[in-house]
Design a protein around this motif. Structure first.
Motif, short mmCIF file in Angstrom:
data_model
loop_
_atom_site.label_atom_id
_atom_site.label_comp_id
_atom_site.label_asym_id
_atom_site.label_seq_id
_atom_site.Cartn_x
_atom_site.Cartn_y
_atom_site.Cartn_z
N ARG A 42 108.61 65.83 85.70
CA ARG A 42 107.58 64.85 86.08
C ARG A 42 106.87 65.20 87.38
O ARG A 42 105.72 64.89 87.56
N ARG A 43 107.53 65.87 88.29
CA ARG A 43 106.92 66.19 89.58
C ARG A 43 106.01 67.42 89.52
O ARG A 43 105.35 67.74 90.49
N ARG A 44 105.95 68.09 88.38
CA ARG A 44 105.10 69.26 88.24
C ARG A 44 103.77 68.96 87.56
O ARG A 44 102.94 69.84 87.38
N LYS A 45 103.54 67.71 87.19
CA LYS A 45 102.32 67.35 86.48
C LYS A 45 101.12 67.34 87.43
O LYS A 45 101.26 67.10 88.63
N SER A 46 99.94 67.58 86.87
CA SER A 46 98.70 67.58 87.67
C SER A 46 98.49 66.25 88.37
O SER A 46 98.03 66.22 89.52
N SER A 47 98.82 65.15 87.70
CA SER A 47 98.65 63.83 88.32
C SER A 47 99.51 63.71 89.57
O SER A 47 99.11 63.06 90.55
N GLU A 48 100.67 64.32 89.55
CA GLU A 48 101.57 64.24 90.70
C GLU A 48 100.97 64.91 91.92
O GLU A 48 101.19 64.49 93.05
N LYS A 49 100.15 65.95 91.70
CA LYS A 49 99.49 66.62 92.84
C LYS A 49 98.56 65.65 93.56
O LYS A 49 98.38 65.75 94.77
N LEU A 50 97.98 64.72 92.83
CA LEU A 50 97.08 63.74 93.44
C LEU A 50 97.85 62.62 94.14
O LEU A 50 97.30 61.95 95.02
N ARG A 51 99.09 62.40 93.75
CA ARG A 51 99.90 61.34 94.34
C ARG A 51 100.73 61.83 95.53
O ARG A 51 101.13 61.03 96.37
N ALA A 52 101.00 63.12 95.58
CA ALA A 52 101.89 63.68 96.60
C ALA A 52 101.42 63.35 98.01
O ALA A 52 100.26 63.55 98.36
N GLY A 53 102.33 62.77 98.80
CA GLY A 53 102.04 62.46 100.19
C GLY A 53 101.15 61.25 100.40
O GLY A 53 100.71 60.98 101.51
N ARG A 54 100.88 60.51 99.33
CA ARG A 54 99.99 59.35 99.41
C ARG A 54 100.76 58.07 99.08
O ARG A 54 101.81 58.11 98.46
N VAL A 55 100.19 56.95 99.46
CA VAL A 55 100.73 55.65 99.07
C VAL A 55 99.80 55.07 98.00
O VAL A 55 98.62 55.38 97.97
N PRO A 56 100.34 54.22 97.13
CA PRO A 56 99.49 53.62 96.10
C PRO A 56 98.35 52.81 96.72
O PRO A 56 98.41 52.39 97.88
N ALA A 57 97.32 52.59 95.93
CA ALA A 57 96.20 51.76 96.36
C ALA A 57 96.73 50.37 96.74
O ALA A 57 97.70 49.87 96.16
N GLU A 58 96.09 49.76 97.70
CA GLU A 58 96.51 48.46 98.22
C GLU A 58 96.70 47.44 97.10
O GLU A 58 95.79 47.18 96.31
N GLY A 59 97.91 46.87 97.03
CA GLY A 59 98.21 45.82 96.06
C GLY A 59 98.35 46.29 94.62
O GLY A 59 98.42 45.46 93.71
N LEU A 60 98.41 47.60 94.41
CA LEU A 60 98.42 48.12 93.03
C LEU A 60 99.66 48.95 92.72
O LEU A 60 99.59 49.98 92.03
N ALA A 61 100.79 48.51 93.22
CA ALA A 61 102.10 49.05 92.86
C ALA A 61 102.88 47.86 92.30
O ALA A 61 103.24 46.95 93.03
N LEU A 62 103.09 47.88 90.99
CA LEU A 62 103.70 46.73 90.30
C LEU A 62 104.99 47.13 89.61
O LEU A 62 105.15 48.27 89.17
N VAL A 63 105.88 46.17 89.49
CA VAL A 63 107.13 46.37 88.76
C VAL A 63 107.34 45.21 87.79
O VAL A 63 106.81 44.12 88.00
N ALA A 64 108.11 45.48 86.76
CA ALA A 64 108.60 44.43 85.88
C ALA A 64 110.07 44.23 86.24
O ALA A 64 110.80 45.20 86.43
N ARG A 65 110.47 42.98 86.36
CA ARG A 65 111.86 42.65 86.69
C ARG A 65 112.47 41.84 85.56
O ARG A 65 111.80 40.99 84.96
N ASP A 66 113.76 42.09 85.31
CA ASP A 66 114.46 41.26 84.34
C ASP A 66 114.85 39.94 84.99
O ASP A 66 114.53 39.70 86.16
#
Length: 189
Positions: A42-66
Motif C-alpha cells: 500500500r505504501r508504494r502506490k502513486s496515491s501514497e506519493k501525494l499523501r507522504a509527509g502531508r496531513v489530510p484536508a481540514e475536517g476530511l479524515a473520517l472513521v466509522a466506529r462500532d
C-alpha cells in the motif's frame, strides 16, 4: 452481482456503526486496518506519493466506529493541485483515499456511508472536485467517472481506467491538464 448483494444485505442489517471525525487516538487502529485491508504494497502506490509527509484536508479524515467505539472503517481526503487550466492557473482538488473497512464488518454499508459522508463534508467545505484511483464499478454509484481525468496524470504508475473524478461544482475540472501535485499542509513533528 456482489455489489447488489452487499446493498441488499446492508439495507436489512441494523446500523451498528456511526461516522465520526478521526482523532489522534485512532492512528494505531487506522494504520492496522489499512495494513490488513490494503496489504504490504500500500505504501508504494502513486496515491501514497501525494499523501507522504502531508496531513489530510481540514475536517476530511473520517472513521466509522462500532457500538463500542472501535475503528472499523476509514477514509481521508487530501489537498492536491489537479494540473492547471488552459490559462495556466492551478486547479485545486481533493484526492480521496484510502477507503477501507474491517473485513469482519463488510457488507453493512460502512464503505458507502463513509463515501457519502466524505463527499458531503467536502461539498460543505466548498471544494470543487474529488479524485481517486479505485474500482470504477464501486465508485461510479457515487458519481465518479474517468471523463474528467483524461488529461491528468498521477506521479508514478497508475491504471487510467481506475483514475476517477467527481465534480462537486459543475465544470470545475474543465480544461484541467497535467500532473497531480500535493499541496496540502505538511505533517510537522
Amino acid at each position: 452481482m456482489a455489489a447488489v448483494l452487499n446493498s441488499v444485505r446492508a439495507f436489512f442489517t441494523p446500523q451498528t456503526f456511526h461516522i465520526d471525525a478521526e482523532n489522534p487516538g485512532d492512528i494505531v487502529a487506522r494504520e492496522s486496518l489499512l495494513d490488513t485491508a490494503m496489504g504490504a504494497g500500500r505504501r508504494r502506490k502513486s496515491s501514497e506519493k501525494l499523501r507522504a509527509g502531508r496531513v489530510p484536508a481540514e475536517g476530511l479524515a473520517l472513521v466509522a466506529r462500532d457500538e463500542d467505539g472501535h475503528v472499523i472503517g476509514t477514509v481521508r481526503l487530501w489537498n492536491v493541485q489537479a494540473g492547471v487550466t488552459r490559462e495556466g492557473q492551478p486547479v485545486a482538488a481533493l484526492l480521496l483515499g484510502p477507503l477501507a473497512v474491517d473485513a469482519a464488518h463488510e457488507g453493512k454499508g460502512i464503505g458507502s456511508a463513509l463515501m457519502r459522508a466524505a463527499i458531503t463534508e467536502a461539498s460543505k467545505r466548498d471544494h470543487g472536485a474529488i479524485l481517486l484511483v479505485g474500482d470504477a464499478a464501486y465508485y461510479e454509484r457515487f458519481g465518479f467517472f474517468t471523463a474528467q481525468t483524461q488529461h491528468l496524470v498521477m506521479p508514478g504508475p497508475f491504471e487510467r481506467s481506475r483514475f476517477l473524478a467527481l465534480e462537486l461544482k459543475d465544470g470545475w475540472l474543465n480544461g484541467a491538464a497535467g500532473m497531480l501535485v500535493a499541496n496540502g499542509r505538511r505533517f510537522s513533528v
